[in-house]
Design a protein around this motif. Structure first.
Motif, PDB file in Angstrom:
ATOM      1  N   ALA A  39      -4.490   7.553   9.923  1.00  0.00           N
ATOM      2  CA  ALA A  39      -4.946   7.403   8.536  1.00  0.00           C
ATOM      3  C   ALA A  39      -6.153   8.299   8.314  1.00  0.00           C
ATOM      4  O   ALA A  39      -6.976   8.473   9.206  1.00  0.00           O
ATOM      5  CB  ALA A  39      -5.316   5.947   8.264  1.00  0.00           C
ATOM      6  N   GLN A  40      -6.233   8.844   7.123  1.00  0.00           N
ATOM      7  CA  GLN A  40      -7.360   9.698   6.763  1.00  0.00           C
ATOM      8  C   GLN A  40      -8.186   8.997   5.691  1.00  0.00           C
ATOM      9  O   GLN A  40      -7.645   8.466   4.719  1.00  0.00           O
ATOM     10  CB  GLN A  40      -6.880  11.044   6.245  1.00  0.00           C
ATOM     11  N   ILE A  81      -8.119   4.628   2.467  1.00  0.00           N
ATOM     12  CA  ILE A  81      -7.405   5.535   3.362  1.00  0.00           C
ATOM     13  C   ILE A  81      -6.075   5.979   2.783  1.00  0.00           C
ATOM     14  O   ILE A  81      -5.540   5.340   1.875  1.00  0.00           O
ATOM     15  CB  ILE A  81      -7.154   4.877   4.733  1.00  0.00           C
ATOM     16  N   VAL A  82      -5.571   7.073   3.343  1.00  0.00           N
ATOM     17  CA  VAL A  82      -4.223   7.558   3.048  1.00  0.00           C
ATOM     18  C   VAL A  82      -3.480   7.575   4.374  1.00  0.00           C
ATOM     19  O   VAL A  82      -3.997   8.082   5.377  1.00  0.00           O
ATOM     20  CB  VAL A  82      -4.259   8.977   2.444  1.00  0.00           C
ATOM     21  N   TYR A  83      -2.279   6.997   4.397  1.00  0.00           N
ATOM     22  CA  TYR A  83      -1.475   6.967   5.610  1.00  0.00           C
ATOM     23  C   TYR A  83      -0.009   7.117   5.240  1.00  0.00           C
ATOM     24  O   TYR A  83       0.394   6.893   4.092  1.00  0.00           O
ATOM     25  CB  TYR A  83      -1.714   5.681   6.404  1.00  0.00           C
ATOM     26  N   THR A  84       0.801   7.518   6.215  1.00  0.00           N
ATOM     27  CA  THR A  84       2.232   7.713   5.984  1.00  0.00           C
ATOM     28  C   THR A  84       3.000   6.900   7.013  1.00  0.00           C
ATOM     29  O   THR A  84       3.047   7.271   8.188  1.00  0.00           O
ATOM     30  CB  THR A  84       2.617   9.195   6.101  1.00  0.00           C
ATOM     31  N   GLY A 102     -25.715   3.515  11.392  1.00  0.00           N
ATOM     32  CA  GLY A 102     -26.472   4.753  11.315  1.00  0.00           C
ATOM     33  C   GLY A 102     -25.707   5.997  11.738  1.00  0.00           C
ATOM     34  O   GLY A 102     -26.197   7.105  11.581  1.00  0.00           O
ATOM     35  N   TRP A 103     -24.508   5.860  12.262  1.00  0.00           N
ATOM     36  CA  TRP A 103     -23.725   7.016  12.702  1.00  0.00           C
ATOM     37  C   TRP A 103     -22.681   7.367  11.651  1.00  0.00           C
ATOM     38  O   TRP A 103     -22.188   6.507  10.922  1.00  0.00           O
ATOM     39  CB  TRP A 103     -23.018   6.708  14.016  1.00  0.00           C
ATOM     40  N   GLN A 104     -22.316   8.637  11.608  1.00  0.00           N
ATOM     41  CA  GLN A 104     -21.261   9.097  10.708  1.00  0.00           C
ATOM     42  C   GLN A 104     -19.923   8.555  11.219  1.00  0.00           C
ATOM     43  O   GLN A 104     -19.507   8.874  12.326  1.00  0.00           O
ATOM     44  CB  GLN A 104     -21.225  10.635  10.692  1.00  0.00           C
ATOM     45  N   PRO A 105     -19.230   7.710  10.429  1.00  0.00           N
ATOM     46  CA  PRO A 105     -17.946   7.171  10.895  1.00  0.00           C
ATOM     47  C   PRO A 105     -16.871   8.257  10.926  1.00  0.00           C
ATOM     48  O   PRO A 105     -16.933   9.245  10.193  1.00  0.00           O
ATOM     49  CB  PRO A 105     -17.596   6.097   9.879  1.00  0.00           C
ATOM     50  N   SER A 106     -15.892   8.045  11.758  1.00  0.00           N
ATOM     51  CA  SER A 106     -14.774   8.977  11.885  1.00  0.00           C
ATOM     52  C   SER A 106     -13.986   9.029  10.573  1.00  0.00           C
ATOM     53  O   SER A 106     -13.775   8.012   9.926  1.00  0.00           O
ATOM     54  CB  SER A 106     -13.854   8.523  13.021  1.00  0.00           C
ATOM     55  N   GLY A 107     -13.523  10.228  10.217  1.00  0.00           N
ATOM     56  CA  GLY A 107     -12.743  10.394   9.002  1.00  0.00           C
ATOM     57  C   GLY A 107     -11.253  10.208   9.214  1.00  0.00           C
ATOM     58  O   GLY A 107     -10.490  10.111   8.261  1.00  0.00           O
ATOM     59  N   VAL A 108     -10.836  10.144  10.479  1.00  0.00           N
ATOM     60  CA  VAL A 108      -9.426   9.925  10.812  1.00  0.00           C
ATOM     61  C   VAL A 108      -9.385   8.898  11.939  1.00  0.00           C
ATOM     62  O   VAL A 108     -10.099   9.017  12.928  1.00  0.00           O
ATOM     63  CB  VAL A 108      -8.736  11.229  11.264  1.00  0.00           C
ATOM     64  N   TYR A 109      -8.560   7.884  11.783  1.00  0.00           N
ATOM     65  CA  TYR A 109      -8.394   6.873  12.828  1.00  0.00           C
ATOM     66  C   TYR A 109      -7.019   6.236  12.688  1.00  0.00           C
ATOM     67  O   TYR A 109      -6.294   6.474  11.731  1.00  0.00           O
ATOM     68  CB  TYR A 109      -9.511   5.831  12.796  1.00  0.00           C
ATOM     69  N   THR A 110      -6.650   5.428  13.673  1.00  0.00           N
ATOM     70  CA  THR A 110      -5.337   4.782  13.690  1.00  0.00           C
ATOM     71  C   THR A 110      -5.409   3.430  13.007  1.00  0.00           C
ATOM     72  O   THR A 110      -6.334   2.647  13.259  1.00  0.00           O
ATOM     73  CB  THR A 110      -4.857   4.597  15.139  1.00  0.00           C
ATOM     74  N   VAL A 111      -4.428   3.170  12.153  1.00  0.00           N
ATOM     75  CA  VAL A 111      -4.273   1.858  11.524  1.00  0.00           C
ATOM     76  C   VAL A 111      -2.903   1.307  11.919  1.00  0.00           C
ATOM     77  O   VAL A 111      -2.027   2.042  12.372  1.00  0.00           O
ATOM     78  CB  VAL A 111      -4.399   1.916   9.986  1.00  0.00           C
ATOM     79  N   TRP A 112      -2.732   0.019  11.724  1.00  0.00           N
ATOM     80  CA  TRP A 112      -1.461  -0.645  11.996  1.00  0.00           C
ATOM     81  C   TRP A 112      -0.892  -1.153  10.679  1.00  0.00           C
ATOM     82  O   TRP A 112      -1.610  -1.748   9.886  1.00  0.00           O
ATOM     83  CB  TRP A 112      -1.676  -1.807  12.963  1.00  0.00           C
ATOM     84  N   TYR A 113       0.401  -0.900  10.444  1.00  0.00           N
ATOM     85  CA  TYR A 113       1.050  -1.360   9.213  1.00  0.00           C
ATOM     86  C   TYR A 113       2.260  -2.206   9.559  1.00  0.00           C
ATOM     87  O   TYR A 113       2.884  -2.050  10.607  1.00  0.00           O
ATOM     88  CB  TYR A 113       1.452  -0.180   8.326  1.00  0.00           C
TER      89      TYR A 113
END
Length: 167
Positions: A39-40, A81-84, A102-113
């Motif tokens: 997911a982005q 997020i956008v996911y396919t 305080g940290w920049q979170p990741s812009g892409v990670y795994t989601v479960w659908y």
């Protein structure tokens, strides 16, 4: 006093056991019908200003303040997020997750659908729920063992109304 403490330990052990059963049920459901996908992040409610505040200020002094859902050095955020999923149709969803304060979170990670309903999406997969089941099981086991070793279980059983008449 000892009986009240033993009753509290018993109640907490039962709650931990129920939490373990629920977490195991989530693991089974996720492995049976949920799939991972990348997911982005399109938009996040955790701004650069808030990240700076979290890095340099106490949680009570930030514009977001402190929430009980935040952990130690963690912040609960909501991402759009956008996911396919496997059906090939791109979807948008709101997902909550914890990130390091305080940290920049990741812009892409795994989601479960959910394969039955691909609009149902979560950041927390079966490994998270397995970890929750294991920790809840350990807590329940330790509490039950404490009751048995201290003799508190006998005191609790002796205080139960229906069993008191039998003795």
């Amino acid at each position: 006093m000892a009986t009240a403490m033993a009753s509290l330990f018993l109640l907490l052990a039962i709650v931990a056991w129920v939490a373990m059963v629920y977490a195991l049920w989530r693991v089974a459901c996720m492995l049976a019908g949920w799939r991972p996908t990348p997911a982005q992040v399109c938009k996040s409610d955790y701004t650069d200003t808030q990240q700076w505040e979290d890095r340099w200020l106490s949680p009570m002094m930030t514009s977001r303040g402190y929430s009980w859902r935040d952990g130690d050095d963690m912040r609960m955020i909501t991402d759009e997020i956008v996911y396919t999923p496997a059906d090939g149709h791109q979807r948008r969803a709101l997902v909550e997750r914890q990130v390091v304060r305080g940290w920049q979170p990741s812009g892409v990670y795994t989601v479960w659908y959910d394969t039955a309903d691909p609009t149902q999406v979560t950041f927390y997969g079966p490994f998270y729920w397995l970890l929750m089941a294991a920790s809840s099981g350990v807590i329940a086991g330790v509490l039950f063992q404490m009751l048995i070793l201290t003799g508190g279980m006998a005191a609790v059983v002796a205080e139960l109304p229906g069993l008191r008449q039998l003795g």
